[in-house]
Scaffold this active site. Structure first.
Site, PDB file in Angstrom:
ATOM      1  N   GLY A 251       0.849  -1.199   0.000  1.00 56.41           N
ATOM      2  CA  GLY A 251       0.000   0.000   0.000  1.00 56.41           C
ATOM      3  C   GLY A 251       0.877   1.239   0.000  1.00 56.41           C
TER       4      GLY A 251
ATOM      5  N   GLU B 131       5.659  -5.246   5.767  1.00 56.22           N
ATOM      6  CA  GLU B 131       6.006  -6.639   6.094  1.00 56.22           C
ATOM      7  C   GLU B 131       6.004  -7.562   4.874  1.00 56.22           C
ATOM      8  OE1 GLU B 131       1.445  -7.745   7.459  1.00 56.22           O
ATOM      9  OE2 GLU B 131       3.131  -9.071   7.902  1.00 56.22           O
TER      10      GLU B 131
ATOM     11  N   ILE C 223       1.662   3.063   6.887  1.00 60.82           N
ATOM     12  CA  ILE C 223       0.939   3.968   7.794  1.00 60.82           C
ATOM     13  C   ILE C 223       0.554   3.225   9.065  1.00 60.82           C
ATOM     14  CG2 ILE C 223       0.053   5.447   5.943  1.00 60.82           C
ATOM     15  CD1 ILE C 223      -2.745   4.143   6.540  1.00 60.82           C
ATOM     16  N   ASP C 224       0.454   1.880   8.987  1.00 58.29           N
ATOM     17  CA  ASP C 224      -0.005   1.100  10.149  1.00 58.29           C
ATOM     18  C   ASP C 224       1.032   1.030  11.273  1.00 58.29           C
ATOM     19  OD1 ASP C 224      -2.185   0.645   8.588  1.00 58.29           O
ATOM     20  OD2 ASP C 224      -2.064  -1.541   8.608  1.00 58.29           O
TER      21      ASP C 224
ATOM     22  N   MET D 224      -7.588   3.139   9.613  1.00 56.24           N
ATOM     23  CA  MET D 224      -6.869   1.951   9.148  1.00 56.24           C
ATOM     24  C   MET D 224      -6.082   1.322  10.297  1.00 56.24           C
ATOM     25  SD  MET D 224      -5.701   2.522   5.222  1.00 56.24           S
ATOM     26  CE  MET D 224      -6.904   2.324   3.888  1.00 56.24           C
TER      27      MET D 224
ATOM     28  N   ARG E 111      -4.633  -2.825  10.199  1.00 54.37           N
ATOM     29  CA  ARG E 111      -5.058  -4.205   9.929  1.00 54.37           C
ATOM     30  C   ARG E 111      -4.798  -5.118  11.124  1.00 54.37           C
ATOM     31  NH1 ARG E 111      -6.015  -7.563   5.736  1.00 54.37           N
ATOM     32  NH2 ARG E 111      -5.986  -5.876   4.230  1.00 54.37           N
TER      33      ARG E 111
ATOM     34  N   ARG F  52     -23.711   7.541  14.057  1.00 53.63           N
ATOM     35  CA  ARG F  52     -23.252   7.641  12.670  1.00 53.63           C
ATOM     36  C   ARG F  52     -21.847   7.045  12.575  1.00 53.63           C
ATOM     37  NH1 ARG F  52     -27.832   8.968  12.023  1.00 53.63           N
ATOM     38  NH2 ARG F  52     -28.639  10.798  10.933  1.00 53.63           N
TER      39      ARG F  52
ATOM     40  N   GLN G 193      -6.255   8.614   4.654  1.00 53.64           N
ATOM     41  CA  GLN G 193      -5.102   8.528   5.564  1.00 53.64           C
ATOM     42  C   GLN G 193      -3.798   8.222   4.828  1.00 53.64           C
ATOM     43  OE1 GLN G 193      -6.694   6.044   9.228  1.00 53.64           O
ATOM     44  NE2 GLN G 193      -7.871   5.651   7.378  1.00 53.64           N
TER      45      GLN G 193
HETATM   46  O1  F6P Z   1      -1.134  -1.785   4.991  1.00 53.67           O
HETATM   47  C1  F6P Z   1      -1.659  -0.541   5.097  1.00 53.67           C
HETATM   48  C2  F6P Z   1      -3.129  -0.535   4.847  1.00 53.67           C
HETATM   49  O2  F6P Z   1      -3.444   0.825   4.809  1.00 53.67           O
HETATM   50  C3  F6P Z   1      -3.992  -1.302   5.845  1.00 53.67           C
HETATM   51  O3  F6P Z   1      -4.276  -0.601   7.002  1.00 53.67           O
HETATM   52  C4  F6P Z   1      -5.225  -1.584   5.033  1.00 53.67           C
HETATM   53  O4  F6P Z   1      -5.932  -2.707   5.499  1.00 53.67           O
HETATM   54  C5  F6P Z   1      -4.689  -1.819   3.679  1.00 53.67           C
HETATM   55  O5  F6P Z   1      -3.485  -1.088   3.597  1.00 53.67           O
HETATM   56  C6  F6P Z   1      -5.654  -1.438   2.584  1.00 53.67           C
HETATM   57  O6  F6P Z   1      -4.988  -1.368   1.389  1.00 53.67           O
HETATM   58  P1  F6P Z   1      -5.608  -1.403  -0.080  1.00 53.67           P
HETATM   59  O7  F6P Z   1      -6.943  -0.752  -0.038  1.00 53.67           O
HETATM   60  O8  F6P Z   1      -4.613  -0.644  -0.883  1.00 53.67           O
HETATM   61  O9  F6P Z   1      -5.691  -2.838  -0.487  1.00 53.67           O
END
Ligand code: F6P
Length: 341
Positions: A10, A102, A125-126, A168, A170, A265, A273
């Site tokens: 990402g 990773e 970003i995570d 975000m 994961r 909401r 982000q």
């Molecule tokens: O790995 C970073 C991240 O922003 C995660 O938090 C998120 O789940 C994922 O990428 C989403 O990425 P994409 O929409 O590009 O598949």
């Protein structure tokens, strides 16, 4: 020496700052660079182009990546590793700088075992990559999420609503935890701790009793209820085995409304982000990482990743950085929970 640089996984703010730093430092070392398009995919498809001081000038503040990115895993394809190694030999590429999280750096680590001269730069970003205190891109994401939480406060208060803000994250709740503390969230939910709906409801009701008729709940996309799976928008797996997450915020808003009777909401921040210009802090960190990674190449120290430890940039083995995740600090969560409810 000819050096390849690629950005995988990402995207995240600061990728271009790293590319610029690697190329500028490399120029001092007498390196020539080829920029690989779309991460590892570009080496599978022989898709790369010359990058120089000229075409990497003026990109420091730009979001995204001038190289493009993808979630391509060469080890998932028959002959994938051989195709990549042959491409490096054919083009006389002596080293690779891989900028990623990773997954991308996990591939780099496996290639290093196969003899590739590769160094890594930690991106996401995570902030869930181990071996480093911080990845670049995280500070920008937290800044964006904090500003969003500030804005949600005024509208939540005006309407006496509960607003669930899904951010975000994961596997790890760093963005939720940091933006939740900085934005004064009333509840923060992270993947590391199962969601207890009754606890959330208790905090919201306690606020109501004190005359605070609105609440802000910050939830990481990977947070889940006890004994359930993460909320997903699709079950299709990417090449690294990840599903697309999303939906926990909407689920919670519905459940909170049902349990409390208060109007609720949801706001999903999503890719906002990840887009746009990096913060000054991320630009500095990305620049330090880029220069350091290029110096590792110059010194012939491969299989390593640039990492931040305290205030210092150090080298850590790629294998250590990718064999487990960097999760939230429980002590920081305890500080955040002083302000819940
Ligand atoms: O790995 C970073 C991240 O922003 C995660 O938090 C998120 O789940 C994922 O990428 C989403 O990425 P994409 O929409 O590009 O598949």
């Amino acid at each position: 020496m000819k050096v390849a640089i690629l950005t995988g996984g990402g995207d995240c703010p600061g990728l271009n700052a790293v590319i610029r730093a690697v190329v500028r430092r490399g120029e001092q070392h007498g390196f020539e660079f080829t920029g690989v398009r779309d991460g590892w995919k570009g080496l599978l498809e022989d898709d790369h182009f010359r990058v120089t001081r000229q075409n990497t000038s003026g990109i420091l503040q730009l979001g995204g990546t001038i190289l493009g990115t993808s979630r391509t895993n060469p080890f998932k394809r028959p002959d994938g590793p051989k195709i990549v190694l042959d491409a490096l030999a054919r083009h006389h590429i002596g080293a690779v700088v891989a900028v990623g999280g990773e997954d991308t750096l996990g591939v780099a680590s496996r290639f290093h075992e196969l003899g590739m001269n590769v160094v890594g730069v930690p991106k996401t970003i995570d902030n869930d990559l181990s071996g480093t205190d911080y990845t670049f891109g995280f500070d920008t994401a937290v800044t964006i999420a904090t500003e969003a939480i500030d804005r949600l406060h005024s509208t939540a208060e005006a309407h006496s609503r509960v607003i669930v803000c899904e951010v975000m994250g994961r596997h790890a709740g760093h963005i939720a935890l940091h933006s939740g503390i900085a934005g004064g969230a009333d509840v923060i939910l992270v993947p590391e701790r199962p969601i207890d709906l009754q606890d959330v409801v208790r905090h919201i009701r306690a606020r109501q009793r004190r005359g605070r008729h609105f609440s802000i709940v910050v939830v990481a996309e990977g947070a889940k209820m006890e004994r359930s799976k993460e909320a997903t928008v699709s079950d299709t797996l990417d090449e690294f085995g990840h599903v697309r997450l999303g939906g926990i915020g909407a689920y919670l808003a519905k459940e909170i409304e049902r349990e409390t009777g208060f109007e609720a909401r949801v706001t999903v921040l999503g890719h906002i982000q990840r887009g746009g210009t990096p913060t000054a802090r991320d630009r500095v960190l990305a620049t330090r990482y880029g220069v350091f990674a290029c110096d590792l190449v110059k010194e012939g120290r491969f299989g390593l990743m640039a990492a931040l430890r305290g205030d210092d940039i150090v080298a850590v083995p790629l294998a250590d950085a990718t064999n487990h995740l960097h999760l939230i600090d429980p002590a920081l969560f305890d500080i955040a929970s002083v302000f819940f409810g």
